[in-house]
Design a protein around this motif. Structure first.
Motif, PDB file in Angstrom:
ATOM      1  N   ALA A 203      -4.178  10.569  -5.735  1.00  0.00           N
ATOM      2  CA  ALA A 203      -4.444   9.190  -5.326  1.00  0.00           C
ATOM      3  C   ALA A 203      -3.784   8.226  -6.290  1.00  0.00           C
ATOM      4  O   ALA A 203      -3.891   8.381  -7.511  1.00  0.00           O
ATOM      5  N   ALA A 207      -4.743   3.638  -3.064  1.00  0.00           N
ATOM      6  CA  ALA A 207      -5.786   4.414  -2.388  1.00  0.00           C
ATOM      7  C   ALA A 207      -7.085   4.406  -3.184  1.00  0.00           C
ATOM      8  O   ALA A 207      -7.785   5.415  -3.256  1.00  0.00           O
ATOM      9  N   SER A 212     -10.855   5.370   1.184  1.00  0.00           N
ATOM     10  CA  SER A 212      -9.829   6.330   0.773  1.00  0.00           C
ATOM     11  C   SER A 212     -10.412   7.371  -0.169  1.00  0.00           C
ATOM     12  O   SER A 212     -10.105   8.568  -0.054  1.00  0.00           O
ATOM     13  N   LEU A 216     -10.183  11.237   0.881  1.00  0.00           N
ATOM     14  CA  LEU A 216      -9.377  12.142   0.053  1.00  0.00           C
ATOM     15  C   LEU A 216     -10.245  13.233  -0.568  1.00  0.00           C
ATOM     16  O   LEU A 216      -9.806  14.386  -0.712  1.00  0.00           O
ATOM     17  N   PHE A 268      -1.277  10.027  -1.916  1.00  0.00           N
ATOM     18  CA  PHE A 268      -1.719   8.870  -1.140  1.00  0.00           C
ATOM     19  C   PHE A 268      -1.652   7.610  -2.002  1.00  0.00           C
ATOM     20  O   PHE A 268      -2.283   7.544  -3.067  1.00  0.00           O
ATOM     21  N   GLY A 269      -0.889   6.611  -1.571  1.00  0.00           N
ATOM     22  CA  GLY A 269      -0.838   5.340  -2.288  1.00  0.00           C
ATOM     23  C   GLY A 269      -0.249   5.440  -3.674  1.00  0.00           C
ATOM     24  O   GLY A 269      -0.542   4.609  -4.529  1.00  0.00           O
ATOM     25  N   ASP A 293       1.222   2.726   2.695  1.00  0.00           N
ATOM     26  CA  ASP A 293       0.974   1.748   3.756  1.00  0.00           C
ATOM     27  C   ASP A 293       2.087   0.722   3.882  1.00  0.00           C
ATOM     28  O   ASP A 293       1.971  -0.232   4.647  1.00  0.00           O
ATOM     29  N   ASN A 311      -2.553   3.802   6.579  1.00  0.00           N
ATOM     30  CA  ASN A 311      -3.611   3.637   5.599  1.00  0.00           C
ATOM     31  C   ASN A 311      -4.017   5.006   5.065  1.00  0.00           C
ATOM     32  O   ASN A 311      -4.195   5.957   5.846  1.00  0.00           O
ATOM     33  N   PRO A 312      -4.179   5.147   3.747  1.00  0.00           N
ATOM     34  CA  PRO A 312      -4.514   6.459   3.185  1.00  0.00           C
ATOM     35  C   PRO A 312      -5.738   7.110   3.822  1.00  0.00           C
ATOM     36  O   PRO A 312      -5.711   8.305   4.143  1.00  0.00           O
ATOM     37  N   SER A 313      -6.790   6.345   4.030  1.00  0.00           N
ATOM     38  CA  SER A 313      -8.003   6.942   4.592  1.00  0.00           C
ATOM     39  C   SER A 313      -7.764   7.430   6.021  1.00  0.00           C
ATOM     40  O   SER A 313      -8.234   8.511   6.409  1.00  0.00           O
TER      41      SER A 313
END
Length: 539
Positions: A203, A207, A212, A216, A268-269, A293, A311-313
């Motif tokens: 992350a 995120a 998120s 994750l 992610f992010g 994103d 979006n990460p989530s």
């Protein structure tokens, strides 16, 4: 309504508080209207650079947008380093800067402000006319939020007293609509995860929201992958099992071992810069999935095998759905890893130090334990920071403000003022070096006093420019030009309205809790930690 009043009202109504700045003839009336007529909180800084850095601290801590204002000419050029720091750290803030009247060619403070602004990587939004002033400011705010960087709002001084249209204009940036994630990219990503025998879920700062974090964590548990973060997302997974801590150059030994064994990284992010990838070494032999994103962030540094925009989530939830639909088994990677302690840093061994000094690592660990745990943590730059990143703790990723993205020392105190003014209910703790304190932090120490901010400032004082000192020692060159005979910092702090405590021995280190208990909470408190310049462990 005059232009300066319309802008002040827009700032108040938009929630631009606190507003940090230094006034001059091109912005003073706007600031006065904001503070006196509109009741907004204005924090007067000592230096224009400090105004931008305070806005940066406020933005990083709040997760929102910071606001600063300066006048024209040298006031703007004083902001250059701070603006570059904000650009490199992807911090959204708006700098409202006055500009010299176009007709005043002989003005001493006249400079090509557009060129200065653009040279830093900062975006520029020009106030076109009194009639469009509020709409132009709104556009600057929306751009700062959407582009995740500072935007300079350039305000010609001659327009300030003209009649303006004060009709409100929205500052909101619509959230990214959750798209349906499908196609070859999704198929490839699921295939990579299915084939992985040692995946890691990473992350980044993009995120760190609650949704998120939860998504994750569930993904990592589903595929039996350990959790890691970038430096700016540190502490996101506090309390979970199989947490590796920071992924990159400051990884703990246990985490480094796990990361070298991994065969897949699901990020992610995270921009996957050279710090996060340890100059690329942590990506060798791995398939990489990068979820961002913003399209421009995918592959901006390391090039992933699969890049997914979303979006990460939402993306993590989509991965979970298809992993279950395809009945893909877990990797089993975490079964071979200890559930806790993987993020424990190398404790190192105390080193013999000269009289009147303390061991750096011993002091670092004790300070982290002694200082308030529910803190807003601010870190300046210096050779001490690498070890500090692995040891100093904060409750979560939005509780740590960093000022080292440009590699400059001396930016921390102003950022700490922004953090403390934004979250006054929590103690703000700043760590800096002696060189950084004298270079930039000293200028804003009295600002903290004027504002009644009880910032605890820890100075790792080795009497040198440490990064240069160690290079001279490594080359067996006399480091005399890197050494300084600084004034007594606690005496200086008291002269500027603060207080402090010297730590030149283990006994004085253990006396620090009593000194902290006895301090006044409405003034800065400086902790002068004396270090041996030849015995500061950096790696």
């Amino acid at each position: 309504m005059k232009t300066h009043e319309a802008l002040a009202k827009a700032l108040r109504d938009g929630g631009a508080h606190p507003l940090f700045g230094v006034v001059g003839d091109a912005n003073a009336y706007m600031v006065d209207a904001y503070a006196r007529q509109m009741g907004g909180r204005y924090v007067a800084m000592a230096n224009e650079s400090g105004a931008v850095l305070a806005a940066l601290g406020a933005a990083q801590l709040s997760g929102g947008t910071g606001f600063a204002t300066v006048t024209h000419g040298p006031a703007l050029t004083n902001c250059v380093t701070a603006l570059v720091e904000a650009v490199k750290s992807n911090t959204p803030l708006v700098l409202l800067c006055g500009d010299t009247p176009a007709t005043d060619r002989e003005n001493l403070q006249n400079v090509d402000q557009h060129a200065v602004i653009r040279s830093t990587g900062t975006g520029l939004e020009q106030m076109r006319s009194p009639a469009t002033a509020v709409a132009d400011l709104a556009r600057a705010v929306r751009r700062a939020r959407a582009e995740r960087r500072p935007i300079a709002f350039n305000m010609p001084a001659e327009m300030q007293w003209e009649e303006a249209d004060g009709t409100p204009v929205s500052w909101d940036v619509p959230p990214l609509v959750s798209p349906r994630i499908e196609g070859a990219g999704l198929d490839d990503a699921i295939g990579i995860i299915a084939a992985a025998r040692a995946p890691v879920v990473l992350a980044g700062r993009g995120a760190v929201d609650g949704a998120s974090r939860d998504a994750l964590t569930r993904l990592a548990q589903r595929i039996e992958a350990p959790l890691a973060t970038t430096m700016r997302a540190r502490h996101l997974f506090a309390g979970e099992d199989h947490v590796l801590g920071v992924h990159g150059t400051v990884s703990a030994p246990g985490a480094s071992d796990a990361l070298m064994r991994a065969d897949c990284l699901i990020a992610f992010g995270a921009s996957l810069n050279f710090h996060t990838t340890a100059q690329g070494s942590f990506l060798k032999g791995k398939r990489v999935i990068q979820v961002m994103d913003r399209a421009q962030d995918i592959g901006a540094n390391a090039v992933p095998d699969v890049g997914i925009l979303g979006n990460p989530s939402d993306v993590a939830e989509t991965f979970l759905y298809w992993l279950d639909e395809a009945e893909i088994p877990a990797s089993g990677f975490t079964r071979d890893l200890a559930p806790h302690g993987l993020d424990t840093p190398d404790m190192g061994q105390p080193k013999p130090v000269r009289d009147g000094c303390v061991d750096f690592l011993t002091a670092l660990d004790r300070l982290d334990a002694i200082l308030p745990a529910d803190r807003s943590l601010v870190t300046d730059a210096g050779r001490w920071m690498v070890r500090s990143y692995g040891r100093l703790t904060a409750p979560g990723p939005l509780d740590h403000v960093t000022t080292a993205s440009f590699g400059s020392i001396g930016l921390g105190m102003a950022a700490a003022i922004g953090a403390a003014a934004t979250r006054p209910e929590r103690p703000t703790v700043l760590f800096c070096g002696d060189g950084g304190f004298m270079l930039g932090n000293l200028a804003e120490l009295n600002t903290a006093t004027r504002e009644g901010l009880g910032i605890i400032c820890v100075i790792f004082n080795d009497g040198s420019y440490g990064a240069e000192h160690i290079q001279f020692r490594d080359r067996q060159i006399d480091p005399a030009i890197t050494l300084f005979d600084w004034p007594d910092f606690v005496t200086v702090a008291r002269a500027l309205g603060g207080d402090g405590h010297v730590v030149a021995s283990l006994a004085e280190l253990e006396a620090l809790p009593a000194a902290l208990d006895a301090r006044r909470h409405d003034r800065p408190f400086l902790v002068d930690v004396k270090l041996d310049p030849d015995q500061v462990t950096t790696w």
